[in-house]
Design a protein around this motif. Structure first.
Motif, PDB file in Angstrom:
ATOM      1  N   UNK A  59      -3.833   2.892 -12.224  1.00 24.52           N
ATOM      2  CA  UNK A  59      -2.805   1.920 -11.833  1.00 24.52           C
ATOM      3  C   UNK A  59      -3.336   0.496 -11.870  1.00 24.52           C
ATOM      4  N   UNK A  60      -4.654   0.361 -11.750  1.00 31.83           N
ATOM      5  CA  UNK A  60      -5.273  -0.959 -11.824  1.00 31.83           C
ATOM      6  C   UNK A  60      -5.943  -1.198 -13.175  1.00 31.83           C
ATOM      7  N   UNK A  61      -5.576  -0.379 -14.165  1.00 26.50           N
ATOM      8  CA  UNK A  61      -6.031  -0.604 -15.534  1.00 26.50           C
ATOM      9  C   UNK A  61      -7.436  -0.146 -15.833  1.00 26.50           C
ATOM     10  N   UNK A  62      -8.023   0.702 -14.980  1.00 19.46           N
ATOM     11  CA  UNK A  62      -9.396   1.163 -15.184  1.00 19.46           C
ATOM     12  C   UNK A  62      -9.425   2.602 -15.672  1.00 19.46           C
ATOM     13  N   UNK A  63     -10.451   2.936 -16.452  1.00 19.41           N
ATOM     14  CA  UNK A  63     -10.639   4.317 -16.884  1.00 19.41           C
ATOM     15  C   UNK A  63     -11.798   4.959 -16.134  1.00 19.41           C
TER      16      UNK A  63
ATOM     17  N   UNK B  12      -6.133  11.695  -6.663  1.00 17.35           N
ATOM     18  CA  UNK B  12      -5.519  10.440  -6.241  1.00 17.35           C
ATOM     19  C   UNK B  12      -6.360   9.246  -6.664  1.00 17.35           C
ATOM     20  N   UNK B  13      -7.682   9.377  -6.573  1.00 19.22           N
ATOM     21  CA  UNK B  13      -8.568   8.283  -6.969  1.00 19.22           C
ATOM     22  C   UNK B  13      -8.473   8.007  -8.469  1.00 19.22           C
ATOM     23  N   UNK B  14      -8.358   9.056  -9.267  1.00 22.63           N
ATOM     24  CA  UNK B  14      -8.202   8.875 -10.708  1.00 22.63           C
ATOM     25  C   UNK B  14      -6.945   8.061 -11.011  1.00 22.63           C
ATOM     26  N   UNK B  15      -5.868   8.394 -10.318  1.00 24.04           N
ATOM     27  CA  UNK B  15      -4.600   7.711 -10.589  1.00 24.04           C
ATOM     28  C   UNK B  15      -4.636   6.279 -10.076  1.00 24.04           C
ATOM     29  N   UNK B  16      -5.236   6.055  -8.930  1.00 24.77           N
ATOM     30  CA  UNK B  16      -5.339   4.691  -8.416  1.00 24.77           C
ATOM     31  C   UNK B  16      -6.120   3.811  -9.388  1.00 24.77           C
TER      32      UNK B  16
ATOM     33  N   UNK C 182     -12.026   5.531  -3.383  1.00 22.59           N
ATOM     34  CA  UNK C 182     -12.251   6.598  -2.410  1.00 22.59           C
ATOM     35  C   UNK C 182     -11.981   6.085  -1.000  1.00 22.59           C
ATOM     36  N   UNK C 183     -12.531   4.925  -0.672  1.00 23.30           N
ATOM     37  CA  UNK C 183     -12.363   4.385   0.679  1.00 23.30           C
ATOM     38  C   UNK C 183     -10.911   4.012   0.972  1.00 23.30           C
ATOM     39  N   UNK C 184     -10.182   3.573  -0.062  1.00 21.95           N
ATOM     40  CA  UNK C 184      -8.787   3.184   0.151  1.00 21.95           C
ATOM     41  C   UNK C 184      -7.879   4.383   0.382  1.00 21.95           C
TER      42      UNK C 184
ATOM     43  N   UNK D 230       0.825  -1.215   0.000  1.00 20.33           N
ATOM     44  CA  UNK D 230       0.000   0.000   0.000  1.00 20.33           C
ATOM     45  C   UNK D 230       0.856   1.259   0.000  1.00 20.33           C
ATOM     46  N   UNK D 231       1.929   1.241   0.770  1.00 17.69           N
ATOM     47  CA  UNK D 231       2.817   2.401   0.831  1.00 17.69           C
ATOM     48  C   UNK D 231       3.457   2.649  -0.534  1.00 17.69           C
ATOM     49  N   UNK D 232       3.882   1.586  -1.204  1.00 20.23           N
ATOM     50  CA  UNK D 232       4.477   1.729  -2.533  1.00 20.23           C
ATOM     51  C   UNK D 232       3.452   2.282  -3.516  1.00 20.23           C
ATOM     52  N   UNK D 233       2.219   1.811  -3.432  1.00 22.25           N
ATOM     53  CA  UNK D 233       1.157   2.336  -4.290  1.00 22.25           C
ATOM     54  C   UNK D 233       0.934   3.827  -4.043  1.00 22.25           C
ATOM     55  N   UNK D 234       0.948   4.225  -2.780  1.00 17.15           N
ATOM     56  CA  UNK D 234       0.762   5.634  -2.459  1.00 17.15           C
ATOM     57  C   UNK D 234       1.885   6.486  -3.034  1.00 17.15           C
ATOM     58  N   UNK D 235       3.102   5.960  -3.026  1.00 19.85           N
ATOM     59  CA  UNK D 235       4.227   6.692  -3.603  1.00 19.85           C
ATOM     60  C   UNK D 235       4.055   6.842  -5.107  1.00 19.85           C
ATOM     61  N   UNK D 236       3.605   5.786  -5.772  1.00 22.67           N
ATOM     62  CA  UNK D 236       3.374   5.855  -7.220  1.00 22.67           C
ATOM     63  C   UNK D 236       2.295   6.882  -7.550  1.00 22.67           C
ATOM     64  N   UNK D 237       1.218   6.864  -6.785  1.00 24.40           N
ATOM     65  CA  UNK D 237       0.135   7.822  -7.007  1.00 24.40           C
ATOM     66  C   UNK D 237       0.652   9.241  -6.836  1.00 24.40           C
ATOM     67  N   UNK D 238       1.456   9.469  -5.803  1.00 25.43           N
ATOM     68  CA  UNK D 238       1.972  10.810  -5.535  1.00 25.43           C
ATOM     69  C   UNK D 238       2.874  11.297  -6.656  1.00 25.43           C
ATOM     70  N   UNK D 239       3.721  10.416  -7.200  1.00 25.45           N
ATOM     71  CA  UNK D 239       4.612  10.819  -8.288  1.00 25.45           C
ATOM     72  C   UNK D 239       3.804  11.235  -9.512  1.00 25.45           C
ATOM     73  N   UNK D 240       2.835  10.416  -9.892  1.00 27.54           N
ATOM     74  CA  UNK D 240       2.041  10.709 -11.088  1.00 27.54           C
ATOM     75  C   UNK D 240       1.179  11.952 -10.858  1.00 27.54           C
TER      76      UNK D 240
END
Length: 320
Positions: free
Chosen positions: A262-266, A255-259, A273-275, A26-36
């Motif tokens: 990252x999981x291949x969704x448009x 952040x939700x758009x980027x998450x 939102x909850x995550x 989860x922490x790694x995912x948050x870092x990826x979201x923040x960079x993008x």
């Protein structure tokens, strides 16, 4: 670039960082979201939990430049931004850039610097630029500030003001590893440091391209109202003195758009939102009696709000 390409890019970076950092998906995912998102991350945890190691691993994985600054009370704003110095050989003033001119900047123990130095980060974090002696310099892209602070040791520190906390996209904690993860860490670093052999699996230009694509991720009207309801509930909460600002709702939306990408969704799901609600919003509220005196009270407030707000009935709960 397609959303599937973004997903594969994220998987490559996750795997690469995961070869150094045990667990903490989860922490790694948050870092990826923040960079993008061109956002920034406040890592609050005790020393020795891998904050610096994580920052270095992410920087190497995206092929970006990395600078680390140890914040101390005598650190000056010019130590971060850079200075103009007189070159006696050329007879002219030249600009010597500071550590802010990098893709990823680790501001270690940021709360040990004075408010004057802390405030010097506001322009670069908000606008991706710095102004020095009347000249504006654009920073490299992607640009990410990763700031760390120790939540336990407060002597000789200067707490970050709310205005600066609001500039961070996420506030997250590494946490101690589990028993199995602790054994895996010791085995992984037994013979050598895996960070030394870590190679790039992406380029900064790919992160910028992913950033453009993520802006096209669809968000339904119902989910927009759901995010707004969460923010408004914090403003009316009995234990909250200062609720989530409009900048906070914008940060959660981005952040939700980027998450989703990252999981291949448009498209964004309520699950996104909850995550992300706690890491994106908890540090933006002030709990009555003092945010820092109540430990994880801000996290608990956001969690209680999520439990109370009804998820949109016509929004899908899960992908597929």
């Amino acid at each position: 670039m397609s959303f599937q390409t973004v997903q594969r890019l994220a998987d490559r970076i996750r795997g690469n960082v995961g070869s150094v950092i045990v667990g903490k998906e989860n922490v790694i995912d948050h870092m990826l979201i923040a960079i993008i998102a061109s956002g920034h991350v406040l890592l609050e945890d005790v020393p020795g939990t891998g904050k610096t190691l994580l920052a270095k691993a992410v920087a190497r994985s995206i092929g970006g430049s990395f600078k680390r600054v140890q914040f101390t009370p005598d650190l000056l704003p010019s130590d971060m931004t850079g200075i103009h110095f007189y070159n006696q050989r050329s007879g002219e003033f030249e600009f010597r850039p500071g550590p802010l001119f990098a893709n990823i900047v680790l501001a270690d123990e940021i709360n040990r610097a004075t408010p004057r130095t802390q405030s010097s980060l506001l322009e670069c974090m908000e606008e991706g630029q710095v102004s020095i002696d009347g000249t504006t310099f654009t920073l490299e892209r992607p640009f990410l500030v990763i700031a760390t602070q120790n939540p336990v040791e407060q002597q000789g520190t200067f707490p970050l003001p709310e205005a600066q906390l609001d500039r961070f996209l996420f506030k997250i904690r590494m946490g101690y590893p589990s028993a199995d993860e602790g054994i895996a860490i010791m085995k992984r670093f037994l013979a050598a440091n895996p960070l030394e052999e870590l190679a790039a699996v992406a380029e900064p230009s790919e992160m910028i391209e992913a950033q453009r694509l993520c802006r096209t991720v669809r968000v339904s009207e119902e989910l927009l109202r759901y995010m707004l309801a969460i923010a408004e509930a914090t403003r009316a909460h009995a234990e909250v003195a200062l609720g989530v600002s409009p900048r906070g709702t914008q940060a959660l939306l981005r952040a939700c758009q980027i998450r989703a990408a990252l999981y291949g969704r448009d498209y964004v799901l309520p699950d996104d939102v909850k995550a992300l609600a706690v890491p994106a919003l908890a540090h933006r509220i002030v709990v009555r009696g003092g945010l820092r005196l109540k430990g994880n009270a801000a996290d608990d407030v956001i969690a209680s709000v999520l439990a109370q707000i009804e998820v949109p009935a016509d929004a899908p709960l899960h992908a597929g």
